[in-house]
Scaffold this active site. Structure first.
Site, PDB file in Angstrom:
ATOM      1  N   LYS A   3      12.160  -0.890  -2.819  1.00  0.00           N
ATOM      2  CA  LYS A   3      12.923  -0.782  -1.554  1.00  0.00           C
ATOM      3  C   LYS A   3      13.461  -2.149  -1.128  1.00  0.00           C
ATOM      4  O   LYS A   3      14.636  -2.293  -0.814  1.00  0.00           O
ATOM      5  CB  LYS A   3      12.037  -0.234  -0.410  1.00  0.00           C
ATOM      6  CG  LYS A   3      11.383   1.089  -0.707  1.00  0.00           C
ATOM      7  CD  LYS A   3      10.532   1.554   0.452  1.00  0.00           C
ATOM      8  CE  LYS A   3       9.310   0.701   0.740  1.00  0.00           C
ATOM      9  NZ  LYS A   3       8.298   0.691  -0.339  1.00  0.00           N
ATOM     10  N   ARG A  24      -2.920   1.768  -0.969  1.00  0.00           N
ATOM     11  CA  ARG A  24      -1.560   1.880  -0.413  1.00  0.00           C
ATOM     12  C   ARG A  24      -0.855   3.121  -0.958  1.00  0.00           C
ATOM     13  O   ARG A  24      -0.121   3.797  -0.239  1.00  0.00           O
ATOM     14  CB  ARG A  24      -0.755   0.614  -0.726  1.00  0.00           C
ATOM     15  CG  ARG A  24      -1.201  -0.577   0.111  1.00  0.00           C
ATOM     16  CD  ARG A  24      -0.716  -1.880  -0.454  1.00  0.00           C
ATOM     17  NE  ARG A  24       0.728  -2.015  -0.426  1.00  0.00           N
ATOM     18  CZ  ARG A  24       1.395  -2.886  -1.195  1.00  0.00           C
ATOM     19  NH1 ARG A  24       0.754  -3.660  -2.042  1.00  0.00           N
ATOM     20  NH2 ARG A  24       2.705  -2.968  -1.098  1.00  0.00           N
ATOM     21  N   ARG A  56       4.334  -8.715  -9.165  1.00  0.00           N
ATOM     22  CA  ARG A  56       5.271  -9.219  -8.149  1.00  0.00           C
ATOM     23  C   ARG A  56       4.862 -10.626  -7.689  1.00  0.00           C
ATOM     24  O   ARG A  56       3.696 -10.918  -7.493  1.00  0.00           O
ATOM     25  CB  ARG A  56       5.298  -8.282  -6.943  1.00  0.00           C
ATOM     26  CG  ARG A  56       6.146  -8.860  -5.807  1.00  0.00           C
ATOM     27  CD  ARG A  56       6.477  -7.856  -4.779  1.00  0.00           C
ATOM     28  NE  ARG A  56       5.318  -7.244  -4.172  1.00  0.00           N
ATOM     29  CZ  ARG A  56       5.390  -6.241  -3.300  1.00  0.00           C
ATOM     30  NH1 ARG A  56       6.566  -5.744  -2.987  1.00  0.00           N
ATOM     31  NH2 ARG A  56       4.304  -5.747  -2.773  1.00  0.00           N
ATOM     32  N   ARG A  83       7.388   5.160   8.552  1.00  0.00           N
ATOM     33  CA  ARG A  83       6.375   5.436   7.540  1.00  0.00           C
ATOM     34  C   ARG A  83       5.496   6.609   7.945  1.00  0.00           C
ATOM     35  O   ARG A  83       4.599   7.000   7.195  1.00  0.00           O
ATOM     36  CB  ARG A  83       5.481   4.224   7.403  1.00  0.00           C
ATOM     37  CG  ARG A  83       5.802   3.366   6.220  1.00  0.00           C
ATOM     38  CD  ARG A  83       4.828   2.224   6.262  1.00  0.00           C
ATOM     39  NE  ARG A  83       4.593   1.686   4.985  1.00  0.00           N
ATOM     40  CZ  ARG A  83       5.237   0.633   4.501  1.00  0.00           C
ATOM     41  NH1 ARG A  83       6.183   0.046   5.188  1.00  0.00           N
ATOM     42  NH2 ARG A  83       4.935   0.167   3.320  1.00  0.00           N
ATOM     43  N   ARG A 110       1.145 -11.606  -3.083  1.00  0.00           N
ATOM     44  CA  ARG A 110       0.729 -11.021  -1.801  1.00  0.00           C
ATOM     45  C   ARG A 110      -0.733 -10.590  -1.852  1.00  0.00           C
ATOM     46  O   ARG A 110      -1.180 -10.072  -2.869  1.00  0.00           O
ATOM     47  CB  ARG A 110       1.621  -9.816  -1.462  1.00  0.00           C
ATOM     48  CG  ARG A 110       2.856 -10.214  -0.708  1.00  0.00           C
ATOM     49  CD  ARG A 110       3.847  -9.114  -0.522  1.00  0.00           C
ATOM     50  NE  ARG A 110       3.343  -7.811  -0.096  1.00  0.00           N
ATOM     51  CZ  ARG A 110       4.125  -6.785   0.174  1.00  0.00           C
ATOM     52  NH1 ARG A 110       5.439  -6.906   0.084  1.00  0.00           N
ATOM     53  NH2 ARG A 110       3.618  -5.633   0.542  1.00  0.00           N
TER      54      ARG A 110
HETATM   55  P1  AP5 Z   1       9.867  -4.466  -4.225  1.00  0.00           P
HETATM   56  O1  AP5 Z   1      11.342  -4.418  -4.060  1.00  0.00           O
HETATM   57  O2  AP5 Z   1       9.125  -5.628  -3.677  1.00  0.00           O
HETATM   58  O3  AP5 Z   1       9.226  -3.078  -3.754  1.00  0.00           O
HETATM   59  P2  AP5 Z   1       9.021  -2.500  -2.310  1.00  0.00           P
HETATM   60  O4  AP5 Z   1       9.264  -1.026  -2.440  1.00  0.00           O
HETATM   61  O5  AP5 Z   1       9.825  -3.239  -1.301  1.00  0.00           O
HETATM   62  O6  AP5 Z   1       7.463  -2.779  -2.184  1.00  0.00           O
HETATM   63  P3  AP5 Z   1       6.572  -3.281  -0.973  1.00  0.00           P
HETATM   64  O7  AP5 Z   1       5.206  -3.525  -1.588  1.00  0.00           O
HETATM   65  O8  AP5 Z   1       7.204  -4.417  -0.269  1.00  0.00           O
HETATM   66  O9  AP5 Z   1       6.506  -2.036  -0.131  1.00  0.00           O
HETATM   67  P4  AP5 Z   1       5.476  -1.670   0.853  1.00  0.00           P
HETATM   68  O10 AP5 Z   1       6.184  -0.540   1.441  1.00  0.00           O
HETATM   69  O11 AP5 Z   1       4.103  -1.377   0.400  1.00  0.00           O
HETATM   70  O12 AP5 Z   1       5.239  -3.032   1.674  1.00  0.00           O
HETATM   71  P5  AP5 Z   1       5.756  -3.511   3.079  1.00  0.00           P
HETATM   72  O13 AP5 Z   1       5.997  -4.945   2.999  1.00  0.00           O
HETATM   73  O14 AP5 Z   1       6.811  -2.631   3.627  1.00  0.00           O
HETATM   74  O15 AP5 Z   1       9.564  -4.334  -5.814  1.00  0.00           O
HETATM   75  C1  AP5 Z   1       8.242  -4.390  -6.302  1.00  0.00           C
HETATM   76  C2  AP5 Z   1       8.216  -5.206  -7.611  1.00  0.00           C
HETATM   77  O16 AP5 Z   1       8.912  -4.512  -8.632  1.00  0.00           O
HETATM   78  C3  AP5 Z   1       8.913  -6.570  -7.481  1.00  0.00           C
HETATM   79  O17 AP5 Z   1       8.183  -7.490  -8.231  1.00  0.00           O
HETATM   80  C4  AP5 Z   1      10.303  -6.340  -8.087  1.00  0.00           C
HETATM   81  O18 AP5 Z   1      10.848  -7.525  -8.646  1.00  0.00           O
HETATM   82  C5  AP5 Z   1      10.010  -5.275  -9.144  1.00  0.00           C
HETATM   83  N1  AP5 Z   1      11.113  -4.336  -9.321  1.00  0.00           N
HETATM   84  C6  AP5 Z   1      11.890  -3.805  -8.351  1.00  0.00           C
HETATM   85  N2  AP5 Z   1      12.793  -2.962  -8.872  1.00  0.00           N
HETATM   86  C7  AP5 Z   1      12.543  -2.954 -10.216  1.00  0.00           C
HETATM   87  C8  AP5 Z   1      13.137  -2.265 -11.326  1.00  0.00           C
HETATM   88  N3  AP5 Z   1      14.131  -1.405 -11.182  1.00  0.00           N
HETATM   89  N4  AP5 Z   1      12.626  -2.480 -12.548  1.00  0.00           N
HETATM   90  C9  AP5 Z   1      11.605  -3.339 -12.702  1.00  0.00           C
HETATM   91  N5  AP5 Z   1      11.017  -4.019 -11.732  1.00  0.00           N
HETATM   92  C10 AP5 Z   1      11.480  -3.829 -10.494  1.00  0.00           C
HETATM   93  O19 AP5 Z   1       4.440  -3.231   3.973  1.00  0.00           O
HETATM   94  C11 AP5 Z   1       3.239  -3.939   3.766  1.00  0.00           C
HETATM   95  C12 AP5 Z   1       2.167  -3.415   4.710  1.00  0.00           C
HETATM   96  O20 AP5 Z   1       2.589  -3.608   6.088  1.00  0.00           O
HETATM   97  C13 AP5 Z   1       1.875  -1.914   4.614  1.00  0.00           C
HETATM   98  O21 AP5 Z   1       0.923  -1.624   3.623  1.00  0.00           O
HETATM   99  C14 AP5 Z   1       1.359  -1.619   6.041  1.00  0.00           C
HETATM  100  O22 AP5 Z   1       0.028  -2.009   6.190  1.00  0.00           O
HETATM  101  C15 AP5 Z   1       2.216  -2.518   6.913  1.00  0.00           C
HETATM  102  N6  AP5 Z   1       3.428  -1.849   7.428  1.00  0.00           N
HETATM  103  C16 AP5 Z   1       4.730  -2.166   7.133  1.00  0.00           C
HETATM  104  N7  AP5 Z   1       5.574  -1.336   7.739  1.00  0.00           N
HETATM  105  C17 AP5 Z   1       4.809  -0.450   8.447  1.00  0.00           C
HETATM  106  C18 AP5 Z   1       5.101   0.679   9.250  1.00  0.00           C
HETATM  107  N8  AP5 Z   1       6.369   1.077   9.475  1.00  0.00           N
HETATM  108  N9  AP5 Z   1       4.062   1.356   9.811  1.00  0.00           N
HETATM  109  C19 AP5 Z   1       2.788   0.973   9.609  1.00  0.00           C
HETATM  110  N10 AP5 Z   1       2.437  -0.073   8.835  1.00  0.00           N
HETATM  111  C20 AP5 Z   1       3.437  -0.784   8.254  1.00  0.00           C
END
Ligand code: AP5
Length: 211
Positions: free
Chosen positions: A13, A167, A123, A88, A156
């Protein structure tokens, strides 16, 4: 254009949102980035959120809804935005409705769970500018420093194997029901995450009608 990126942790994402943001000229709002910044700066929000994030649980709805509401009032949001990681839960989606926010498209990136573990374990993130890399699929120029701002890359704390599994479980229970929620509104666009980052970008641009 107001776009939501939906998908499991590590589905890509953030990576795709960054590319679409540049193309469409609208900001990406990532609740994960805002929360990590708050933790780094030890703000009251960061202190409240830290233990949830480290366990791989969701931060309570009322906290996240408040930070999103504040962020959407910034002037750079007036022509649209991309929401990465929000909503979410159904309660968060209903909060957008209560704010009378009309979402144009929801991009739902699908990647199987076993691939997710590999992606998150490899990552690396830039603690200064937030850029994201992967040790194999999307390495920085020297593999150690951020290509954009030269800071040393870090892993991270929630990318540890046991936290990744939590997660994923939380995603399937609490976030996946949003697929049906937005599909019923006719605005959900499915994108199957590809091996090559550029191929996922091409599919994403296509569903969004961008070139
Ligand atoms: P990346 O693009 O980083 O993936 P992502 O989907 O953004 O993953 P996140 O881990 O950031 O998502 P998340 O939803 O768990 O975390 P968030 O920060 O929102 O890609 C992942 C890896 O794959 C990278 O290394 C990339 O280079 C590689 N990659 C990408 N595309 C690829 C491809 N096509 N082929 C190969 N490799 C590829 O949230 C973190 C925490 O915050 C949550 O767990 C929660 O506790 C809290 N939080 C955040 N938002 C909320 C909310 N709205 N409500 C409640 N808690 C929340």
């Amino acid at each position: 254009m107001r776009i939501i990126f939906l998908g499991a942790p590590g589905a890509g994402k953030g990576t795709q949102a960054e590319l679409v943001s540049k193309k469409a000229g609208i900001p990406t709002i990532s609740t994960g980035v805002i929360l990590r910044e708050a933790i780094k700066n030890k703000t009251p929000l960061g202190v409240s959120a830290q233990s949830y994030i480290e366990k791989g649980q969701l931060v309570p709805d009322e906290l996240v809804i408040d930070i999103l509401t504040d962020r959407l009032m910034q002037p750079d949001c007036k022509d649209g935005y991309i929401l990465d990681g929000f909503p979410r839960t159904i309660a968060q989606a209903e909060a957008l409705d209560k704010m009378n926010i009309k979402i144009d498209k929801v991009v739902n990136i699908y990647v199987p769970d076993e691939k997710i573990v590999e992606r998150l374990a490899g990552r690396r993130s830039c603690p200064s500018c937030g850029a994201t890399y992967h040790v194999v699929y999307n390495p920085s120029e020297d593999g150690v420093h951020c290509t954009k701002c030269t800071s040393e890359l870090t892993q991270r704390t929630d990318d540890k194997p046991e936290t990744i599994l939590n997660r994923l479980e939380v995603y399937h229970k609490q976030t996946a029901p949003l697929e049906e929620f937005y599909r019923n509104r006719g605005i959900l666009c499915d994108v199957v995450g590809q091996e090559e980052l550029e191929d996922t970008t091409a599919l994403t641009m296509k569903v969004l009608g961008l070139k």
